[in-house]
Scaffold this motif. Structure first.
Motif, PDB file in Angstrom:
ATOM      1  N   LEU A  20       0.831  -1.208   0.000  1.00  0.00           N
ATOM      2  CA  LEU A  20       0.000   0.000   0.000  1.00  0.00           C
ATOM      3  C   LEU A  20       0.866   1.260   0.000  1.00  0.00           C
ATOM      4  O   LEU A  20       0.552   2.236  -0.691  1.00  0.00           O
ATOM      5  CB  LEU A  20      -0.943   0.018   1.205  1.00  0.00           C
ATOM      6  N   VAL A  21       1.946   1.239   0.747  1.00  0.00           N
ATOM      7  CA  VAL A  21       2.862   2.389   0.766  1.00  0.00           C
ATOM      8  C   VAL A  21       3.497   2.562  -0.612  1.00  0.00           C
ATOM      9  O   VAL A  21       3.536   3.670  -1.150  1.00  0.00           O
ATOM     10  CB  VAL A  21       3.961   2.217   1.842  1.00  0.00           C
ATOM     11  N   ILE A  22       3.969   1.484  -1.183  1.00  0.00           N
ATOM     12  CA  ILE A  22       4.626   1.543  -2.492  1.00  0.00           C
ATOM     13  C   ILE A  22       3.686   2.114  -3.545  1.00  0.00           C
ATOM     14  O   ILE A  22       4.082   2.949  -4.361  1.00  0.00           O
ATOM     15  CB  ILE A  22       5.123   0.145  -2.913  1.00  0.00           C
ATOM     16  N   ASN A  23       2.438   1.679  -3.538  1.00  0.00           N
ATOM     17  CA  ASN A  23       1.482   2.071  -4.567  1.00  0.00           C
ATOM     18  C   ASN A  23       0.750   3.380  -4.278  1.00  0.00           C
ATOM     19  O   ASN A  23      -0.011   3.852  -5.126  1.00  0.00           O
ATOM     20  CB  ASN A  23       0.450   0.965  -4.775  1.00  0.00           C
ATOM     21  N   SER A  24       0.963   3.966  -3.118  1.00  0.00           N
ATOM     22  CA  SER A  24       0.221   5.181  -2.759  1.00  0.00           C
ATOM     23  C   SER A  24       0.704   6.378  -3.577  1.00  0.00           C
ATOM     24  O   SER A  24       1.819   6.401  -4.090  1.00  0.00           O
ATOM     25  CB  SER A  24       0.356   5.469  -1.267  1.00  0.00           C
ATOM     26  N   LYS A  25      -0.142   7.364  -3.668  1.00  0.00           N
ATOM     27  CA  LYS A  25       0.160   8.604  -4.391  1.00  0.00           C
ATOM     28  C   LYS A  25       0.666   9.685  -3.428  1.00  0.00           C
ATOM     29  O   LYS A  25       0.759  10.846  -3.800  1.00  0.00           O
ATOM     30  CB  LYS A  25      -1.098   9.114  -5.111  1.00  0.00           C
ATOM     31  N   GLU A  26       1.012   9.287  -2.223  1.00  0.00           N
ATOM     32  CA  GLU A  26       1.460  10.233  -1.210  1.00  0.00           C
ATOM     33  C   GLU A  26       2.827  10.811  -1.572  1.00  0.00           C
ATOM     34  O   GLU A  26       3.548  10.268  -2.402  1.00  0.00           O
ATOM     35  CB  GLU A  26       1.569   9.541   0.150  1.00  0.00           C
ATOM     36  N   SER A  27       3.186  11.875  -0.874  1.00  0.00           N
ATOM     37  CA  SER A  27       4.511  12.467  -1.057  1.00  0.00           C
ATOM     38  C   SER A  27       5.565  11.514  -0.495  1.00  0.00           C
ATOM     39  O   SER A  27       5.248  10.612   0.300  1.00  0.00           O
ATOM     40  CB  SER A  27       4.597  13.808  -0.333  1.00  0.00           C
ATOM     41  N   ARG A  29       7.811  12.199   1.671  1.00  0.00           N
ATOM     42  CA  ARG A  29       7.851  12.387   3.129  1.00  0.00           C
ATOM     43  C   ARG A  29       6.780  11.536   3.815  1.00  0.00           C
ATOM     44  O   ARG A  29       7.034  10.887   4.824  1.00  0.00           O
ATOM     45  CB  ARG A  29       7.638  13.877   3.451  1.00  0.00           C
ATOM     46  N   GLN A  30       5.575  11.533   3.260  1.00  0.00           N
ATOM     47  CA  GLN A  30       4.486  10.741   3.846  1.00  0.00           C
ATOM     48  C   GLN A  30       4.798   9.253   3.743  1.00  0.00           C
ATOM     49  O   GLN A  30       4.536   8.496   4.686  1.00  0.00           O
ATOM     50  CB  GLN A  30       3.169  11.054   3.147  1.00  0.00           C
ATOM     51  N   LYS A  31       5.365   8.830   2.627  1.00  0.00           N
ATOM     52  CA  LYS A  31       5.731   7.416   2.472  1.00  0.00           C
ATOM     53  C   LYS A  31       6.796   7.030   3.488  1.00  0.00           C
ATOM     54  O   LYS A  31       6.722   5.966   4.100  1.00  0.00           O
ATOM     55  CB  LYS A  31       6.219   7.141   1.055  1.00  0.00           C
ATOM     56  N   LYS A  32       7.796   7.901   3.670  1.00  0.00           N
ATOM     57  CA  LYS A  32       8.848   7.603   4.648  1.00  0.00           C
ATOM     58  C   LYS A  32       8.273   7.516   6.062  1.00  0.00           C
ATOM     59  O   LYS A  32       8.686   6.668   6.855  1.00  0.00           O
ATOM     60  CB  LYS A  32       9.966   8.634   4.560  1.00  0.00           C
ATOM     61  N   GLU A  83      12.597   1.601   1.109  1.00  0.00           N
ATOM     62  CA  GLU A  83      12.946   2.931   1.601  1.00  0.00           C
ATOM     63  C   GLU A  83      14.115   3.535   0.824  1.00  0.00           C
ATOM     64  O   GLU A  83      14.189   4.753   0.667  1.00  0.00           O
ATOM     65  CB  GLU A  83      13.267   2.882   3.092  1.00  0.00           C
ATOM     66  N   ALA A  84      14.995   2.716   0.320  1.00  0.00           N
ATOM     67  CA  ALA A  84      16.131   3.212  -0.463  1.00  0.00           C
ATOM     68  C   ALA A  84      15.656   4.050  -1.648  1.00  0.00           C
ATOM     69  O   ALA A  84      16.287   5.048  -2.010  1.00  0.00           O
ATOM     70  CB  ALA A  84      16.999   2.055  -0.941  1.00  0.00           C
ATOM     71  N   LEU A  90      23.436   9.068   0.009  1.00  0.00           N
ATOM     72  CA  LEU A  90      24.180   8.380   1.062  1.00  0.00           C
ATOM     73  C   LEU A  90      23.302   7.382   1.806  1.00  0.00           C
ATOM     74  O   LEU A  90      23.688   6.235   2.022  1.00  0.00           O
ATOM     75  CB  LEU A  90      24.782   9.400   2.036  1.00  0.00           C
ATOM     76  N   ASP A  91      22.104   7.813   2.197  1.00  0.00           N
ATOM     77  CA  ASP A  91      21.172   6.910   2.877  1.00  0.00           C
ATOM     78  C   ASP A  91      20.756   5.775   1.953  1.00  0.00           C
ATOM     79  O   ASP A  91      20.606   4.630   2.382  1.00  0.00           O
ATOM     80  CB  ASP A  91      19.927   7.660   3.354  1.00  0.00           C
ATOM     81  N   LYS A  92      20.567   6.102   0.686  1.00  0.00           N
ATOM     82  CA  LYS A  92      20.143   5.099  -0.290  1.00  0.00           C
ATOM     83  C   LYS A  92      21.168   3.973  -0.378  1.00  0.00           C
ATOM     84  O   LYS A  92      20.820   2.798  -0.327  1.00  0.00           O
ATOM     85  CB  LYS A  92      19.951   5.753  -1.661  1.00  0.00           C
TER      86      LYS A  92
END
Length: 133
Positions: A20-27, A29-32, A83-84, A90-92
């Motif tokens: 659901l997170v992957i497929n969401s249209k959220e920003s 920041r919201q996904k993170k 999340e990457a 660097l975080d990626k």
């Protein structure tokens, strides 16, 4: 048996929530933020899993019963993997390296072969190799 059924249900619920997170249209920041909640709900403190050494991350899996460890590792690897895509360079790279290490560990120790896991390993290998070049 009931405990095992419950754990299978938890795993299924986790992967559905992640999808659901992957497929969401959220920003981003919201996904993170939603991914951080998945860490906290299913694995443990998201800050720990972003700042701890790989050795400490691996040691953290002793908190679960033996039959739950590899599935929990796979959940964490998938969180790092997803999340990457939403992270700075660097975080990626750190998350890709951690995901790769966990996926390889799972691949060596699991009795179940997973084409999806193999595809993710290949994708991570390509991404990390590209950064070396």
């Amino acid at each position: 048996m009931i405990r095992q059924d419950y754990f299978v249900r938890v795993i299924r619920e986790f992967f559905e929530a992640l999808q659901l997170v992957i497929n969401s249209k959220e920003s981003i920041r919201q996904k993170k933020d939603r991914i951080a909640k998945l860490y906290d709900s299913y694995i443990g403190d998201s800050i720990f899993y972003h700042t701890a050494s790989l050795e400490d991350v691996m040691d953290s899996f002793t908190q679960w019963r033996e039959e739950e460890r590899l599935p929990k590792m796979e959940m964490l690897a998938r969180l790092y993997f997803v999340e990457a895509d939403f992270s700075t360079a660097l975080d990626k790279q750190m998350m890709q390296e951690r995901a790769m290490m966990l996926f390889r560990f799972i691949d060596r120790h699991s009795t179940t072969f997973s084409m999806e896991r193999q595809r993710q390993i290949e994708k991570l290998e390509k991404a990390l190799k590209k950064k070396e070049d």
